[in-house]
Design an enzyme around this catalytic site. Structure first.
Site, PDB file in Angstrom:
ATOM      1  N   GLU A 173       0.807  -1.215   0.000  1.00  0.00           N
ATOM      2  CA  GLU A 173       0.000   0.000   0.000  1.00  0.00           C
ATOM      3  C   GLU A 173       0.847   1.275   0.000  1.00  0.00           C
ATOM      4  O   GLU A 173       0.803   2.080   0.943  1.00  0.00           O
ATOM      5  CB  GLU A 173      -0.967  -0.014   1.193  1.00  0.00           C
ATOM      6  CG  GLU A 173      -1.930  -1.187   1.138  1.00  0.00           C
ATOM      7  CD  GLU A 173      -3.008  -1.174   2.210  1.00  0.00           C
ATOM      8  OE1 GLU A 173      -3.940  -1.969   2.106  1.00  0.00           O
ATOM      9  OE2 GLU A 173      -2.898  -0.340   3.154  1.00  0.00           O
ATOM     10  N   GLU A 233      -4.943  -8.809   0.371  1.00  0.00           N
ATOM     11  CA  GLU A 233      -5.624  -8.483   1.624  1.00  0.00           C
ATOM     12  C   GLU A 233      -7.100  -8.320   1.321  1.00  0.00           C
ATOM     13  O   GLU A 233      -7.474  -7.779   0.278  1.00  0.00           O
ATOM     14  CB  GLU A 233      -5.120  -7.170   2.257  1.00  0.00           C
ATOM     15  CG  GLU A 233      -3.783  -7.243   2.936  1.00  0.00           C
ATOM     16  CD  GLU A 233      -3.402  -5.922   3.610  1.00  0.00           C
ATOM     17  OE1 GLU A 233      -4.326  -5.180   4.055  1.00  0.00           O
ATOM     18  OE2 GLU A 233      -2.207  -5.623   3.684  1.00  0.00           O
TER      19      GLU A 233
END
Length: 466
Positions: A166, A368
């Site tokens: 991220e 995720e």
């Protein structure tokens, strides 16, 4: 979509990170991180005053936790090496840190579980932050040195590597919306940080491929990047301005990384718009050649919620930063009231097909996906088991759309849930619990199973979603 089946070779596992699980923050030569510093300076910024120090005690419980993952029929998991634990202040290997990560990797492999290693998950050594952190261009070479040493040390054992998790979060949370320390709201600085992280990613990929070419890494090794991609949506009958909000939201948040990872280029329509607004990213001679090295073997696709946007009412916010979009509230949305995020399983399909269309021949996996809920004790039954049917429903619906994407041509290889075992989560600490396995903070971080653990173990074993 009832009783969907996933491919036989589709892998199941979980995602975690070093700073959110390991703890042992001052043990065996680990250096202070930016999260330790924030915890030291402002502990009340963290839910229930639980700072970064303990994680969920994975440092001491890794053998137990890996056996738990095996019991869930998982064949892999992703975690991160902590820069603060692996290297000393001189950029040299810390022997105790090296020893720890070898023990974790070896124990995982001995139990038939692959370890996917990520190199950066929002954490940074404080001594580098003191020099400007990601705002200082010199950090790119420091990160390259860290990545190179990690590849060489563990490359014979670890097949799957990732440069960043991220990479949009640090610029956004620390320098754009000011939610995390140092609470800055400077979009120019945020984009400088995003650009420097981009260059660091490209440098690490270049070093990785160089080591493979020189025979220092096995041919089976691969490298990727993980991002929390968010499919953008707007009104049913959008204006030109609404569509422009979609273009720039998608451009900065999604296409930036898709283009670097699949084409070795930045999205120049986005760069041009930023320039028009006076946002500089400090491109220098040689950068284009380095960015061309950023193409990866595969992507990690984190998915939690969509991005619903519309034209902004103002083009500049109260801090003088550009506004590309306002939130658009879809009337039919379903919310996770605890996390404040929209639950939209269809989005995982839509973005999977976007990857398939815009990045042909680039495989990916769901790296995720999870549901955090506050106060799960209220869902305990008479036997003391947390009946988290909401989590089962969440994962089931997302996996059904993953199966649909694969059926429609997406090259999605597997699914890692965040996070199989409850862990510490940044400023939210242990506020929202994600795990199939709970952690009792008041009882030496003891692990216990929730209802969903039995369900996911059967799904990961059979590949049948029911």
């Amino acid at each position: 979509m009832n009783n969907c089946k996933l491919p036989k070779d589709f892998f199941f596992g979980t995602a975690m990170s070093g700073p959110q699980t390991e703890g042992a923050y001052n043990k065996d030569g680990r250096l202070p991180s930016i999260w330790d510093t924030w915890s030291d300076r402002e502990i009340n910024a963290f839910h229930n005053n639980v700072g970064s120090y303990v994680g969920n005690d994975f440092y001491n419980k890794y053998e137990e936790d890996i056996k738990i993952l095996k019991g869930l029929n998982f064949d892999s998991y992703r975690t991160s090496i902590q820069w603060t634990r692996l290297l000393d202040k001189n950029g040299k290997l810390n022997p105790k840190g090296v020893e720890y990560y070898h023990k974790v990797i070896d124990f995982s492999l001995d139990n038939g579980i692959d370890v996917f290693i990520n190199l950066h998950h929002f954490d940074l050594p404080q001594y580098l932050e003191d020099r400007g952190g990601w705002t200082n261009r010199e950090i790119i070479e420091a990160y390259g040195n860290y990545a190179r040493l990690a590849f060489k040390e563990f490359g014979a054992k670890v097949k799957h590597w990732f440069t960043f998790n991220e990479p949009i979060v640090v610029p956004m949370q620390m320098y754009s919306n000011g939610a995390w320390y140092p609470y800055e709201r400077d979009y120019n600085k945020a984009m400088t940080v995003q650009y420097h992280i981009t260059l660091a990613h490209c440098l690490a990929v270049r070093e990785f491929n160089k080591l493979k070419k020189e025979g220092e890494l096995p041919e089976v090794c691969d490298i990727g990047l993980i991002n929390n991609f968010a499919p953008p949506y707007t009104k049913e009958n959008p204006s030109k301005e609404d569509l422009e909000a979609v273009r720039m939201t998608d451009g900065v948040h999604n296409r930036w990384w898709l283009d670097v990872c699949s084409k070795g280029k930045l999205p120049f329509d986005v760069i041009d718009t930023l320039k028009e607004l006076g946002i500089s990213i400090d491109m220098r001679e040689g950068d284009e050649a380095l960015i061309a090295c950023g193409k990866v073997d595969w992507l990690g696709f984190n998915y939690y919620q969509p991005a619903r946007v519309q034209a902004p009412k103002e083009k500049i916010d109260e801090h003088g930063n550009p506004k590309f979009a306002d939130e658009y509230v879809w009337q039919e949305r379903k919310m996770n009231i605890y996390r404040g995020w929209e639950i939209y399983p269809r989005g995982i399909y839509d973005f999977a097909m976007k990857i398939t269309k815009e990045c042909p021949n680039l495989p990916f996996f769901i790296s995720e996906n999870g549901m955090g809920v506050e106060g799960e004790d209220k869902f305990k039954n008479s036997d003391g088991i947390i009946e988290d049917d909401y989590r089962i429903e969440f994962v089931k619906e997302h996996l059904e759309w993953v199966a649909k994407a694969i059926e429609d041509g997406a090259d999605c290889r597997g699914y890692h849930y965040w996070a199989a075992i409850d862990n510490w989560s940044w400023a939210n600490a242990f506020k929202n619990r994600y795990g199939f396995i709970g952690v009792d903070l008041a009882n030496k971080y003891t692990r216990f199973s929730k209802k969903s653990a039995t369900w996911i173990a059967e799904v990961s074993k059979t590949k049948v979603i029911k």
